[in-house]
Design a protein around this motif. Structure first.
Motif, short mmCIF file in Angstrom:
data_model
loop_
_atom_site.label_atom_id
_atom_site.label_comp_id
_atom_site.label_asym_id
_atom_site.label_seq_id
_atom_site.Cartn_x
_atom_site.Cartn_y
_atom_site.Cartn_z
N VAL A 300 12.06 58.39 12.70
CA VAL A 300 12.20 59.64 13.44
C VAL A 300 12.18 60.82 12.47
N HIS A 301 11.43 61.88 12.83
CA HIS A 301 11.27 63.04 11.94
C HIS A 301 12.28 64.15 12.22
N ASP A 302 12.69 64.30 13.46
CA ASP A 302 13.63 65.38 13.77
C ASP A 302 14.51 64.98 14.95
N GLU A 303 15.47 65.87 15.28
CA GLU A 303 16.44 65.59 16.33
C GLU A 303 15.77 65.47 17.69
N GLN A 304 14.73 66.27 17.96
CA GLN A 304 14.05 66.21 19.24
C GLN A 304 13.41 64.85 19.45
N GLN A 305 12.74 64.34 18.44
CA GLN A 305 12.11 63.03 18.56
C GLN A 305 13.16 61.93 18.71
N GLY A 306 14.28 62.07 17.98
CA GLY A 306 15.34 61.08 18.08
C GLY A 306 15.96 61.04 19.47
N SER A 307 16.14 62.21 20.08
CA SER A 307 16.71 62.27 21.42
C SER A 307 15.77 61.64 22.44
N ALA A 308 14.48 61.92 22.32
CA ALA A 308 13.50 61.33 23.24
C ALA A 308 13.43 59.82 23.07
N LEU A 309 13.44 59.35 21.82
CA LEU A 309 13.37 57.91 21.56
C LEU A 309 14.62 57.21 22.10
N TYR A 310 15.77 57.86 21.96
CA TYR A 310 17.01 57.30 22.49
C TYR A 310 16.91 57.07 24.00
N ARG A 311 16.37 58.05 24.72
CA ARG A 311 16.28 57.92 26.17
C ARG A 311 15.29 56.82 26.58
N ARG A 312 14.20 56.69 25.84
CA ARG A 312 13.25 55.64 26.18
C ARG A 312 13.86 54.26 25.95
N HIS A 313 14.51 54.08 24.79
CA HIS A 313 15.15 52.80 24.50
C HIS A 313 16.29 52.51 25.47
N MET A 314 17.00 53.55 25.88
CA MET A 314 18.10 53.38 26.82
C MET A 314 17.60 52.76 28.12
N ILE A 315 16.49 53.27 28.64
CA ILE A 315 15.94 52.73 29.88
C ILE A 315 15.46 51.30 29.69
N GLU A 316 14.80 51.03 28.58
CA GLU A 316 14.28 49.69 28.32
C GLU A 316 15.40 48.67 28.17
N LEU A 317 16.44 49.01 27.41
CA LEU A 317 17.50 48.04 27.14
C LEU A 317 18.42 47.81 28.33
N PHE A 318 18.43 48.72 29.27
CA PHE A 318 19.27 48.53 30.44
C PHE A 318 18.59 47.71 31.53
N GLN A 319 17.29 47.42 31.41
CA GLN A 319 16.59 46.70 32.47
C GLN A 319 17.20 45.33 32.78
N PRO A 320 17.53 44.50 31.79
CA PRO A 320 18.17 43.21 32.13
C PRO A 320 19.51 43.39 32.84
N ILE A 321 20.25 44.42 32.47
CA ILE A 321 21.55 44.67 33.11
C ILE A 321 21.35 45.11 34.54
N LEU A 322 20.31 45.91 34.79
CA LEU A 322 20.01 46.33 36.16
C LEU A 322 19.64 45.12 37.02
N GLU A 323 18.87 44.19 36.47
CA GLU A 323 18.49 43.00 37.23
C GLU A 323 19.71 42.17 37.59
N GLN A 324 20.63 42.05 36.65
CA GLN A 324 21.84 41.27 36.91
C GLN A 324 22.75 41.97 37.93
N GLY A 325 22.68 43.29 37.98
CA GLY A 325 23.52 44.03 38.91
C GLY A 325 23.13 43.83 40.36
N GLY A 326 21.87 43.50 40.62
CA GLY A 326 21.43 43.19 41.97
C GLY A 326 21.47 44.41 42.90
N TRP A 327 21.81 44.15 44.16
CA TRP A 327 21.75 45.18 45.18
C TRP A 327 22.97 46.09 45.19
N LEU A 328 24.09 45.65 44.69
CA LEU A 328 25.32 46.44 44.76
C LEU A 328 25.81 46.92 43.39
#
Length: 460
Positions: A300-328
């Motif tokens: 990462v070159h600057d804070e802006q890129q780091g913040s954007a990368l954090y949000r992308r990884h956040m969504i990706e890494l939460f996908q298995p947890i979302l699947e386990q959470g199911g409908w409720l």
């Protein structure tokens, strides 16, 4: 001294009991919602920890709820909001690790979401429209006093004031680029930027009335603010001082929508603006993809890129947890952290995306209902902007539309905290209740054929 937190709520209750509903709304509830932070709280027996504005909203909200039930003319959004809160209650009671916490979260959600929604549905249109817009714009402009201090000094003014209410707070604000990020009463720059951008959309209606000379008695203060564009300039500056990219991008989208009433043919203007927004969304997505196309956080070159990368990884890494959470889902306090996000050892520290946050807490059912609320909240003022006869009413519907589009775009980069649930659901309810507030018809572009002297052409 913490008992002083109850004073505004008792004043609001007194006004409501004496029948001064409008005074309670305009002079008690709205000032506490926009000028006092959610961190000024008190814990009452058998109730969750309540802020000053949440205490004030209870008597007003109860009256609004009875009005809504007595009126009986329900709309789709009423059922969607009620279903969303029922879904939240079920998820919290069944899946929260501590059942008491789940019950308290359900209660505070009802207070901060459904009661403001009921107020917006029953207490504003059409008689209080102008008064509420003026108050919101004025209160947000007043946030510039603590906001500029935060930007310049890196400290907030609400911490010393909190001592007066018996609340201990840190005076330190988040820094970016060597300057404090304006948060003011919202205690968070992203949430402050979102609320300020929404106020800027509402102020655009006042500017429209001034520009078209449809505002008969604006008063000296608003004459000065609108004549010299002081209000709109300050609100844009405030959003800039928050240094929050999500609200800034949302404000740009809202500004494009606000251009619709300037066109003679609003349907053509809507189509043009829609194409521009679609192209802008595609461009923003491509830019985000290129910005986050790095192997890891070490590149990462600057804070802006780091913040954007954090949000992308956040969504990706939460996908298995979302699947386990199911409908409720897992419950808002019980979902597991996503491990391995960048160089963090304890998982995700914050979920900077309300849509992701809702799906984690309430599962697929809550997420679907939340999406339906977003779609319906935008659809209704959009359709009203075409169907209303008065140009002033159409412009107001477009302002509400822009404010809600700003809200939903910004919530893709921040969770709905602080006063945003109250302000957001107040505007959602308001957008569902827009009715003709002016008897001035739209000026026809065709000549009147029943005129005494009607000329088809002039010969010279």
């Amino acid at each position: 001294m913490s008992q002083l937190i109850l004073a505004p709520g008792l004043i609001c209750l007194l006004f409501v009991m004496c029948g001064y509903i409008d005074t309670a709304l305009l002079s008690v509830y709205l000032p506490t919602a926009f000028l006092l932070p959610q961190t000024y709280t008190i814990r009452l027996p058998h109730l969750p920890e309540l802020s000053i504005s949440e205490i004030c909203v209870i008597p007003l909200g109860v009256v609004a709820l009875f009005r809504l039930l007595r009126k009986g003319s329900f709309v789709l959004m009423d059922f969607l909001v009620a279903s969303f809160l029922i879904s939240l209650t079920i998820s919290e009671v069944l899946h929260e690790k501590v059942t008491k916490d789940g019950i308290l979260i359900a209660v505070i959600s009802f207070i901060s979401m459904f009661l403001p929604y009921a107020i917006g549905r029953t207490m504003i249109e059409p008689g209080n429209r102008m008064a509420v817009v003026r108050r919101i714009v004025l209160f947000v402009l007043l946030l510039g006093v603590p906001g500029f201090f935060e930007w310049r000094m890196g400290r907030n003014l609400y911490a010393p004031l909190g001592n007066f209410f018996g609340v201990a707070m840190s005076p330190i604000v988040q820094l970016r680029g060597g300057r404090g990020r304006m948060a003011a009463a919202f205690m968070d720059s992203e949430m402050a930027g979102t609320a300020i951008a929404m106020a800027a959309a509402l102020n655009a209606w006042l500017a429209f009335l001034w520009r078209t000379k449809a505002w008969q008695n604006p008063g000296e203060l608003f004459t000065f603010l609108e004549k010299y564009h002081i209000a709109e300039i300050l609100l844009v500056v405030y959003v800039y001082l928050t240094q929050s990219r999500g609200p800034q991008l949302a404000l740009i989208a809202g500004y494009l929508i606000l251009q619709i009433p300037r066109f003679k043919n609003m349907k053509v203007a809507t189509a043009v603006i829609g194409v521009m927004l679609a192209l802008g969304a595609v461009g923003a997505y491509q830019y985000f993809s290129e910005l986050t196309h790095v192997a890891n956080f070490n590149d990462v070159h600057d804070e802006q890129q780091g913040s954007a990368l954090y949000r992308r990884h956040m969504i990706e890494l939460f996908q298995p947890i979302l699947e386990q959470g199911g409908w409720l889902g897992w419950g808002y306090k019980s979902f597991p952290h996503a491990q391995g996000l960048g160089n963090l050892n304890n998982g995700v520290q914050s979920v900077d995306n309300e849509f992701l946050y809702v799906e984690l807490g309430q599962g697929r059912l809550g997420f679907i209902l939340f999406i339906l609320i977003a779609v319906e909240s935008v659809r209704t003022p959009f359709m009203r902007s075409w169907r209303l006869q008065s140009l002033e009413d159409r412009a107001f519907a477009v302002s509400i539309l822009a404010a809600l589009v700003i809200l939903w775009i910004a919530l893709g980069t921040v969770y709905m905290g602080a006063q945003l649930p109250q302000i957001g659901f107040l505007l959602i309810g308001w957008g569902q209740s827009i009715v003709p507030g002016s008897t001035v018809p739209v000026t026809s572009e065709e000549p009147a054929t029943n005129s005494l002297f009607f000329f088809r052409r002039v010969f010279s």
